[in-house]
Scaffold this active site. Structure first.
Site, PDB file in Angstrom:
ATOM      1  N   TYR A  67       4.775  -7.378  16.086  1.00 24.90           N
ATOM      2  CA  TYR A  67       4.928  -6.207  15.218  1.00 24.90           C
ATOM      3  C   TYR A  67       5.634  -5.081  15.974  1.00 24.90           C
ATOM      4  CZ  TYR A  67       3.482  -2.464  11.987  1.00 24.90           C
ATOM      5  OH  TYR A  67       3.451  -1.404  11.099  1.00 24.90           O
ATOM      6  N   GLY A 125      22.356  -3.137   5.729  1.00 25.82           N
ATOM      7  CA  GLY A 125      23.611  -3.608   5.126  1.00 25.82           C
ATOM      8  C   GLY A 125      23.726  -3.152   3.680  1.00 25.82           C
ATOM      9  N   PHE A 176       0.841  -1.215   0.000  1.00 29.63           N
ATOM     10  CA  PHE A 176       0.000   0.000   0.000  1.00 29.63           C
ATOM     11  C   PHE A 176       0.873   1.261   0.000  1.00 29.63           C
ATOM     12  CE2 PHE A 176      -2.191   2.739   3.409  1.00 29.63           C
ATOM     13  CZ  PHE A 176      -2.800   3.571   2.486  1.00 29.63           C
TER      14      PHE A 176
END
Ligand code: UDP
Length: 316
Positions: free
Chosen positions: A146, A103, A12
């Protein structure tokens, strides 16, 4: 030409950010494993030579050819029902995935922007939420996967900034809505709009007294773009401070859709934050940013978009 990598570029917000970057003249390399992202969000770019998609998880080694100016780390399941269904993937993308993306930025000498979240504040005891607030998160609850993954991502981002001198930014994204949300992603905007358009009962969780503050996607993307151009390294809240209860929000959706839907009450999910509103003083000061699209305008645009999805399910 500048090159941006957008992880979660088929999602989204990742796809809206991709459109904005292409509009700003960038070449964009999206990386997405399409777990919660959707090819439909980027299909309008099929003939865009400055756009490409690498279809893989960012948990795996990232091999991006050529020079990269900026990495936007937008990849993650972002809806409570998604991260409840995909708890380990959610933790892995926020931890290992963020490490990979950092990284990549370090190897390329690129700027780095981490998409973080108001969920870092958990069920907040400070209201509205300022960036100085450390939050009230339950690490072992179902939402913890989360919240803690994003908190880890913020910590790792600051570590790369301090140790490797990567030019990093952190945006704390508050509830955002708009076209390209999945109709069935379970978040309150697609849930209520879909129910109202179908004439189904609106499913209010709890007594509906919990509050949220909703930001239209174009405002959010503008804040992210400005932050990525800034020299600011501490987290910045981006969200719309207009706060309303979920019950008021249900009434608003019913009115704007012209629906005859009633309301049905369902149990409140575990650890559902009782209140949420961003303090955006920092974004105003550092970025000269504030939201421009009011709730009524944004919801009308979103409802129009969902209307075609409800009548043509193949699109969603
Ligand atoms: N919610 C609701 N009905 C739904 C979906 C969500 O009442 O069908 C509530 C949910 O409990 C929360 C708020 O709406 O209080 C926002 O939920 P969402 O999943 O959009 O995101 P959150 O802000 O909780 O991360």
């Amino acid at each position: 030409m500048k090159t941006a990598v957008v992880t979660g570029g088929a999602g989204f917000l990742g796809s809206h950010l991709t459109d904005r970057l292409l509009g700003e003249g960038y070449q964009v390399i999206a990386i997405d494993n399409l777990l919660t992202g959707n090819r439909v969000n980027i299909e309008h770019l099929a003939n865009e030579p400055r756009f490409s998609l690498i279809e893989q998880s960012i948990v795996d080694y990232l091999d991006v050819p050529g020079e990269v100016d900026v990495v936007y780390n937008m990849a993650s399941p972002a809806s409570p029902i998604d991260y409840l269904e995909l708890p380990i993937q959610t933790m892995k993308v926020g931890s290992h995935g963020t490490h990979r993306a950092l990284g990549l930025a370090k190897a390329k000498g690129a700027r780095f922007l981490q998409a973080s979240t108001s969920e870092c504040y958990g069920d907040p005891l400070v209201h509205p939420q300022t960036e100085e607030y450390w939050g009230n998160v339950n690490p072992i609850g179902p939402r913890g996967v989360y919240d803690e993954a994003k908190r880890f991502a913020e910590a790792m981002t600051m570590a790369y900034h301090r140790v490797h001198k990567v030019d990093t930014k952190i945006v704390r994204i508050f509830n955002t809505y708009g076209p390209r949300m999945r109709l069935k992603d379970g978040r309150v905007v697609p849930a209520f709009v879909g129910q109202a358009l179908r004439g189904d009962a609106i499913t209010v969780f709890g007594d509906g007294s919990q509050t949220r503050s909703f930001c239209y996607c174009s405002d959010l993307i503008d804040g992210i773009f400005r932050l990525s151009q800034s020299d600011f390294h501490e987290p910045v809240n981006i969200g719309n401070p207009t706060e309303l209860t979920i019950r008021e929000f249900a009434d608003r959706i019913v009115r704007l859709t012209g629906s005859a839907s009633g309301v049905t009450y369902q149990p409140l999910p575990v650890d559902d934050p009782k209140q949420r509103r961003p303090d955006i003083s920092r974004a105003r000061k550092v970025l000269g940013w504030e939201p421009k699209v009011d709730l009524e305008t944004g919801l009308r645009l979103t409802i129009d978009w969902f209307r075609t999805r409800v009548t043509q399910p193949a699109l969603s």
